[in-house]
Structures are given as C-alpha cells and as structure tokens.
Scaffold this active site. Structure first.
Site, PDB file in Angstrom:
ATOM      1  N   ARG A  47      40.998  35.257  38.047  1.00 46.55           N
ATOM      2  CA  ARG A  47      42.144  34.862  38.381  1.00 46.55           C
ATOM      3  C   ARG A  47      42.227  34.607  40.164  1.00 46.55           C
ATOM      4  NH1 ARG A  47      43.709  38.294  41.478  1.00 46.55           N
ATOM      5  NH2 ARG A  47      45.540  37.452  41.783  1.00 46.55           N
ATOM      6  N   GLY A  48      43.249  34.050  40.657  1.00 46.57           N
ATOM      7  CA  GLY A  48      43.150  33.984  41.976  1.00 46.57           C
ATOM      8  C   GLY A  48      42.564  32.629  42.270  1.00 46.57           C
ATOM      9  N   ALA A  49      43.119  31.861  43.232  1.00 42.95           N
ATOM     10  CA  ALA A  49      42.764  30.319  43.390  1.00 42.95           C
ATOM     11  C   ALA A  49      41.116  30.292  43.716  1.00 42.95           C
ATOM     12  CB  ALA A  49      43.654  29.678  44.270  1.00 42.95           C
ATOM     13  N   ARG A  90      43.779  25.781  34.066  1.00 43.43           N
ATOM     14  CA  ARG A  90      45.118  26.159  34.841  1.00 43.43           C
ATOM     15  C   ARG A  90      45.276  25.019  35.857  1.00 43.43           C
ATOM     16  NH1 ARG A  90      45.679  32.119  36.912  1.00 43.43           N
ATOM     17  NH2 ARG A  90      47.630  31.571  36.729  1.00 43.43           N
ATOM     18  N   GLN A 194      50.228  41.760  39.083  1.00 42.56           N
ATOM     19  CA  GLN A 194      48.909  41.725  39.853  1.00 42.56           C
ATOM     20  C   GLN A 194      49.099  42.436  41.162  1.00 42.56           C
ATOM     21  OE1 GLN A 194      50.495  38.818  38.591  1.00 42.56           O
ATOM     22  NE2 GLN A 194      49.414  37.338  38.278  1.00 42.56           N
ATOM     23  N   ASP A 235      47.974  28.912  46.480  1.00 45.24           N
ATOM     24  CA  ASP A 235      47.309  28.247  45.322  1.00 45.24           C
ATOM     25  C   ASP A 235      47.071  26.875  45.694  1.00 45.24           C
ATOM     26  OD1 ASP A 235      48.239  30.728  43.765  1.00 45.24           O
ATOM     27  OD2 ASP A 235      46.809  29.928  42.610  1.00 45.24           O
ATOM     28  N   ASN A 245      52.274  29.472  45.618  1.00 45.51           N
ATOM     29  CA  ASN A 245      51.754  30.584  45.358  1.00 45.51           C
ATOM     30  C   ASN A 245      52.698  31.378  44.170  1.00 45.51           C
ATOM     31  OD1 ASN A 245      49.864  32.537  46.235  1.00 45.51           O
ATOM     32  ND2 ASN A 245      51.269  33.674  46.916  1.00 45.51           N
ATOM     33  N   LYS A 246      52.185  32.529  43.841  1.00 46.29           N
ATOM     34  CA  LYS A 246      52.774  33.284  43.089  1.00 46.29           C
ATOM     35  C   LYS A 246      54.302  33.475  42.882  1.00 46.29           C
ATOM     36  CE  LYS A 246      50.898  34.620  40.058  1.00 46.29           C
ATOM     37  NZ  LYS A 246      50.897  33.896  38.795  1.00 46.29           N
TER      38      LYS A 246
END
Ligand code: MRU
Length: 354
Positions: A47-49, A90, A194, A235, A245-246
């Site tokens: 995960r993570g862009a 995603r 996370q 992201d 973002n998150k």
C-alpha cells in the site's frame, strides 16, 4: 538507508513484504501472476501510492510473461485486460494509473517477445526512479527543517509506501543524514492503523526517536507548541494544489494552520495529476464499514450499527504550506508552481517560489 526492502524483483517473481502482518511478523510473499499482484494491492499487503504504482508495473510485466501467444493482436488485447485488472484495484492513488499508462506506452505496437522484455525493463525503471525521486525530494525537504525538529506525520509515507526511502519519512531520513536532530510524532491512523503498525515499526527499526499518539491527540500536541511542522505524503495532488491523502489529513492541516505550524506535503511528481483540476474531481475510495466497527479483527461496536469508511480526504490547497517534490519545492499559487514542476522547470521553480 532503510534496513528492509518493501519489494524486490527476484527469479521472475515479485517478492513483497506483507504489510498486513507487520509489525509482529516479517513475512515475504512471492507473487507469480498479475492476479496475485492485484489481490495484494486490494488487500493492502502492499500500500502507499508510489508502492502501488511500482507493484502494478511489475504486475503487468508478470501478466505479459503469462500471455503465451506470438499473435500480436491477441497478445495486446490480453495485455489490455491485465492492465484493466490492475487499474481497478484502488481508485485514489494516481501513481497506479500513471504507472499503467507508462507500461501501456512502452508495449504499444511491439511484437509480443519484444514487449515482454520492454515491460520488465520499464517496471524496473519505475522502481529505480521512485527511489531516486524520494532521495531527491528528501534533500529538498530536509532543508525546510530546523537543526532540531519535532515533526508530526500521519499514515505511512515511508519506505514501506514506496520503492524505498519514503516521501514524508524520506524527508526525515535526509534530515538525519544531514546531521539534523529529528523527533517524530506518529498518528496511529484509524481505521487500519498504518501509523501504529507501519510508521512506528519503520522508524523504530531504523533508530528514529518516534512517539506514537492516537489521532485525537494531534491537536493537543500541536497546540502545546511541541510540533515544528507536519509532513505527510499524498495519493493524488490536483492541478490547483488540493491534496488527497489518508483520511484524517485534512483535520491535521486545519489544526496546523490555526496554530501557525507549517503543513508540508512530500510527493514525487508521479503523484501530481494536472488532468484533475481540483480535489472535488478526485475519486475517494470507500472501504468496508467493518474496518470501522472493528479494530483489526476485534469487534468494538454494537452489531448492526451503520459505519462510514472513506479511506482518504482532500486537503484544500489553502492549508498546504509547500509541496516537496524531486524537482523542487512548490509553493502557492500551486496552479502555476505545480505545472512548472511537472514540466521539469525545476531551477526556475526554486528561484520563483523561494
Ligand atoms: O490506504 P493506504 O495505506 O494505501 O494510504 C496511504 C497514504 O495515504 C499515504 O500517505 C500516501 O499513499 C503517500 S505514500 C508515500
């Protein structure tokens, strides 16, 4: 240098550190097909862009290797289906679409055998470039920190979220390499934690002074004057500088502005999407309500209660002090500075937006 590898191409397979098992177990997965990679992205094992983009590129290389035909038309129509499968995993991180588009371009009009080779080489180039970008943006970002800095971060924008080094955490790594003293407050980042599971693990393992806090404590520490700046990843960054973002990032940005604390976004240019005019146009992933009604596997809410779970939010550009990229630091007005950054006019940008 981080002390672990998030992913690695080895023996014709993609070796991935399974992030759902951290921090308690370090388990590596060997992925052999594009379906394996798509599943790993969907299940957030990676995960993570930027990491999603790199993994998808390798997924396409694996998919191409699995198409056993010399017929160019058949090969390209199956390759298209492979790309679509990965694209559908995603929706928010634009690095995924960016990597898929790069891979498509490289394969276009090539014979199957040549395309297979070129696709693997391109995936490896995307991986290598991501790490170089992180190191460059880290150096630019480190210059923004005082000699002794306490930084608040959210989610995980570290080595684990990239091909290596990290974006927000890359800035911290670079600052430390420059001899600066860095202390980090890490938000736990509900619902999937996370911050608690990944950022705390990554920073502790690499010898940083890290303090874990719950998301609701951020305002307390910012207001007390303990935090010198907030640094997060992204992201997707729209052309006007709005940042997805998150979930929870927007609240942090508002808190930072209210308390006159700089709010920095660190991201490679592969996260900047000039085709998306503003944050209103960014698709926000909705995930299962069960991630909210449980903490990991443990139910915490009355059975049957309704829950909402947007995985990301959008921070309007007005709250963003600067955007740190591998081509320099963009400052408001972002419509102009981001366009210059993406066109690679880095020297000019750094002069104009100092
Ligand atoms: O849902 P995730 O864990 O993939 O979300 C990750 C983030 O929001 C990160 O901050 C972002 O992708 C930047 S990673 C360098």
């Amino acid at each position: 240098m981080p002390s672990f590898r998030t992913m690695q191409w080895a023996g014709g397979k993609l070796r991935l550190l399974d992030q759902t098992r951290l921090p308690h177990e370090e388990v590596y997965l060997d992925l052999e097909s594009h379906e394996d990679v798509a599943r790993a992205i969907r299940e957030m094992r990676v995960r993570g862009a930027p990491a999603i983009g790199v993994a998808a590129a390798y997924g396409i290389a694996l998919g191409a290797a699995g198409i056993v035909t010399d017929d160019p038309d058949l090969f390209h129509s199956r390759l298209d289906a492979v790309c679509e499968t990965l694209l559908a995993t995603r929706p928010t991180a634009v690095n995924l679409a960016w990597a898929v588009q790069r891979m498509r371009r490289v394969a276009a009009a090539k014979a199957p055998a040549t395309a297979r080779q070129a696709l693997l080489a391109e995936a490896q180039a995307i991986e290598a470039e991501d790490e170089v970008s992180n190191r460059r943006l880290g150096t630019y970002g480190a210059a923004l920190l005082p000699a002794s800095a306490t930084v608040l971060t959210h989610c995980n924008a570290g080595s684990l979220a990239t091909a290596g080094y990290g974006t927000a955490l890359g800035v911290l790594r670079a600052a430390r390499e420059q001899g600066k003293q860095v202390r980090v407050y890490a938000d736990e980042t509900r619902p999937l934690l996370q911050g608690a599971r990944l950022t705390a693990w990554e920073l502790q393992r690499d010898g940083f002074c890290v303090t874990l806090i719950t998301d609701s404590m951020a305002g307390y520490f910012i207001h007390k004057g303990i935090i010198d700046c907030v640094i997060v990843g992204a992201d997707r960054i729209a052309a006007n500088g709005d940042v997805a973002n998150k979930i929870g990032t927007y609240a942090l940005a508002v808190l930072a502005k209210e308390n006159r604390v700089p709010f920095y976004v660190a991201a490679p240019t592969s996260t900047i999407d000039l085709a998306t005019p503003s944050g209103d146009d960014i698709p926000i992933e909705e995930r299962s309500p069960e991630e909210v009604t449980r903490v990991l596997e443990t139910p915490i809410a009355p059975q049957g209660v309704k829950a909402a779970n947007p995985a990301f939010d959008v921070t309007p550009a007005q709250y963003v002090t600067a955007i740190i990229t591998e081509h320099g630091i963009a400052r408001p007005p972002y419509m102009r500075s981001l366009a210059m950054i993406v066109r690679g006019r880095n020297r000019e940008v750094n002069r104009a937006f100092k």
